[in-house]
Design an enzyme around this catalytic site. Structure first.
Site, PDB file in Angstrom:
ATOM      1  N   GLU A 294      -9.503  -6.558  -5.845  1.00  0.00           N
ATOM      2  CA  GLU A 294      -8.214  -6.677  -6.549  1.00  0.00           C
ATOM      3  C   GLU A 294      -7.390  -7.841  -6.003  1.00  0.00           C
ATOM      4  OE1 GLU A 294      -5.919  -3.053  -6.715  1.00  0.00           O
ATOM      5  OE2 GLU A 294      -7.183  -2.217  -8.282  1.00  0.00           O
ATOM      6  N   HIS A 323     -33.698   1.208   2.600  1.00  0.00           N
ATOM      7  CA  HIS A 323     -34.797   1.708   1.778  1.00  0.00           C
ATOM      8  C   HIS A 323     -34.469   1.607   0.293  1.00  0.00           C
ATOM      9  CE1 HIS A 323     -36.673   3.193   5.467  1.00  0.00           C
ATOM     10  NE2 HIS A 323     -35.418   3.329   5.853  1.00  0.00           N
ATOM     11  N   LYS A 437      -5.231   0.119 -18.010  1.00  0.00           N
ATOM     12  CA  LYS A 437      -4.339   1.287 -17.876  1.00  0.00           C
ATOM     13  C   LYS A 437      -3.534   1.487 -19.165  1.00  0.00           C
ATOM     14  CE  LYS A 437      -2.925   1.732 -12.982  1.00  0.00           C
ATOM     15  NZ  LYS A 437      -1.758   1.707 -12.094  1.00  0.00           N
TER      16      LYS A 437
HETATM   17  O1  PA5 Z   1      -3.932  -1.217  -5.591  1.00  0.00           O
HETATM   18  C1  PA5 Z   1      -3.319  -0.835  -6.565  1.00  0.00           C
HETATM   19  O2  PA5 Z   1      -2.173  -1.264  -6.809  1.00  0.00           O
HETATM   20  C2  PA5 Z   1      -3.908   0.187  -7.514  1.00  0.00           C
HETATM   21  O3  PA5 Z   1      -5.178   0.565  -7.158  1.00  0.00           O
HETATM   22  C3  PA5 Z   1      -3.017   1.428  -7.551  1.00  0.00           C
HETATM   23  O4  PA5 Z   1      -2.958   1.978  -6.266  1.00  0.00           O
HETATM   24  C4  PA5 Z   1      -3.569   2.464  -8.520  1.00  0.00           C
HETATM   25  O5  PA5 Z   1      -3.717   1.892  -9.790  1.00  0.00           O
HETATM   26  C5  PA5 Z   1      -2.633   3.666  -8.611  1.00  0.00           C
HETATM   27  O6  PA5 Z   1      -1.358   3.297  -9.059  1.00  0.00           O
HETATM   28  P1  PA5 Z   1      -0.134   4.288  -8.871  1.00  0.00           P
HETATM   29  O7  PA5 Z   1       0.161   4.414  -7.428  1.00  0.00           O
HETATM   30  O8  PA5 Z   1       1.032   3.669  -9.615  1.00  0.00           O
HETATM   31  O9  PA5 Z   1      -0.532   5.600  -9.485  1.00  0.00           O
END
Ligand code: PA5
Length: 468
Positions: A294, A323, A437
């Protein structure tokens, strides 16, 4: 060993070991030093200016005392269930796997706290099985809903399902006893609900993305409740903070780690494999995968140019994946950089049983510690990869303790920051996650996303011409 360390070993990426084509030469290291050193100062300055908020998480005394207060209030529960996804779940899972026993949930004698479940999906079969099991244990169960926004479809659905169940079985008044919310301090859907229902709550700190939040209340509550020493965890992170702030490139493990990763990426090795030789460390690779993907997978550079950059993080587990994957890793394309995680001193050990008389060829294993075997497997695999000219890094844990796990987390977070600077991208946003999302909410019928729902229409039905 009072203060066990995490150490970074990089000889097996050098020209001396791998030769000129795949190893990093002295002059290339000089170049890397020249390119990366200014970023050390820049990151230190950004951090001082409050622009890299995750860097301050090891020092949040107020958060720690709030976490401990709530952990103390709920310590007698038998089950602790985290509802969250992505950055609101992967760190919790990683801490638990690394620092509590393998049989923690099943063996009461091995548990220092409640059973821990982290529900980070919306698989109906998985969820139904869980709800069937937990249904008559709700009075002894605490649910920790972790969501910065509160609108994440997965977490919100789990949350509503669980709340309805609690309301039906225990009564609405019990909700505030059985739910702890970890969310934004002021805004968002979960904050609104929390204030309305009077849940106990903790803060997802402002300016800290989910993937950088494990050392905040997001990761600390489940850890503290399950008996993990969060003071030591944060002390380890603070220790690594000093090391990754050092201005000298060759003394800064995050800077050199990022530089090596960047070097290989720009020379066609675009896959980063993290391979722990320890079951306990396996979920740290999962956590790292999100952090790396990310943060570094970006379309644009900081000047707005299209660059479509990003190393692909892959998790593997030693010795299991020897393996499964090593054939590819050795003989397939030489497009990967390997990072092994190694444990020097395991917290427990097993002596391998005696060999049957009929199989004297197994005697070589018998009577040895299993820790010796797994570490020989690591060296053996690394040797084989090096023989195929594949670059290998090692992160060595003198021991696995909260202190070293804190160091590791902070090391890779800072590495990610340096890597982002080398790639000249915004490390801290994740614009591409949002469309999926939003599309989910559109498909579920949200009027807020009506236009998007129209765009998705052609993709809703399968075209039978292509269905066989
Ligand atoms: O790293 C990130 O920002 C995402 O993985 C969020 O943690 C994830 O989408 C969850 O979002 P939220 O905390 O708003 O539920």
């Amino acid at each position: 060993m009072e203060k066990p360390l995490v150490k970074f070993y990089y000889k097996n990426v050098t020209e001396e070991v791998l030769g000129k084509e795949h190893g990093i030469t002295k002059s290339q290291f000089d170049e890397l030093e020249k390119k990366t050193t200014p970023f050390i100062e820049e990151l230190n300055n950004q951090r001082k200016a409050g622009k890299v908020k995750y860097r301050d998480l090891p020092y949040q005394a107020d958060t720690v005392s709030q976490v401990k207060k709530i952990a103390g209030e709920i310590k007698d529960c038998e089950n602790f269930v985290v509802l969250g996804i992505g950055g609101s779940a992967l760190g919790n899972i990683a801490l638990q796997t690394a620092l509590n026993p393998y049989m923690y949930n099943l063996d009461d004698k091995q548990r220092k706290g409640p059973r821990l479940f982290v529900l980070d999906n919306v698989d109906p079969v998985q969820m139904k099985s869980f709800l069937d099991w937990i249904g008559d244990k709700l009075d002894k169960t605490i649910f920790n809903c972790i969501s910065k926004s509160g609108r994440t479809a997965e977490t919100a659905s789990q949350f509503m399902t669980v709340c309805e169940m609690i309301e039906k079985k225990l009564g609405k008044s019990k909700l505030k006893d059985n739910v702890v919310a970890t969310t934004d301090l002021k805004a968002g859907t979960l904050r609104k609900i929390t204030d309305e229902f009077g849940f106990r709550s903790l803060e997802v700190p402002d300016g800290v993305g989910g993937r950088f939040s494990v050392l905040s209340a997001v990761g600390l509550l489940s850890a503290a409740v399950c008996g993990i020493d969060i003071d030591l965890l944060l002390a380890g992170a603070a220790d690594m903070d000093k090391r990754v702030s050092v201005a000298e490139f060759y003394k800064n493990p995050a800077a050199i780690n990022a530089a090596i990763n960047w070097h290989y990426y720009t020379r066609g090795k675009k896959i980063s494999v993290m391979m722990p030789y320890s079951y306990g460390l396996k979920d740290l690779s999962d956590w790292y995968r999100q952090l790396w993907a990310e943060s570094l997978g970006k379309t644009k550079d900081l000047s707005g140019n299209d660059i479509f950059v990003g190393p692909t993080p892959v998790k593997a587990l030693g010795a299991t994946d020897q393996h499964s994957q090593v054939q590819l890793y050795r003989e397939g394309p030489n497009d990967k950089l390997f990072t092994f995680l190694e444990v020097e001193d395991f917290s427990d050990d097993v002596i391998i049983g005696k060999s049957p008389d009929i199989a004297p060829e197994l005697a070589v294993l018998s009577g040895h510690k299993m820790s010796k075997l797994i570490n020989c497997e690591k060296i053996g695999t690394e040797y084989a990869l090096i023989a195929s000219k594949r670059p290998c890094l090692t992160v060595a844990f003198e021991k696995v303790t909260p202190y070293t796990i804190g160091q590791f987390i902070y090391l890779f977070e800072a590495t990610t920051s340096f890597a982002g600077m080398l790639f000249n991208i915004n490390t801290y946003d994740q614009p591409a996650v949002e469309l999926g999302k939003d599309a989910t909410l559109a498909l579920m019928g949200s009027s807020d996303y009506a236009q998007l729902a129209d765009k998705i229409k052609p993709f809703k039905e399968k075209d039978n011409n292509f269905l066989i």
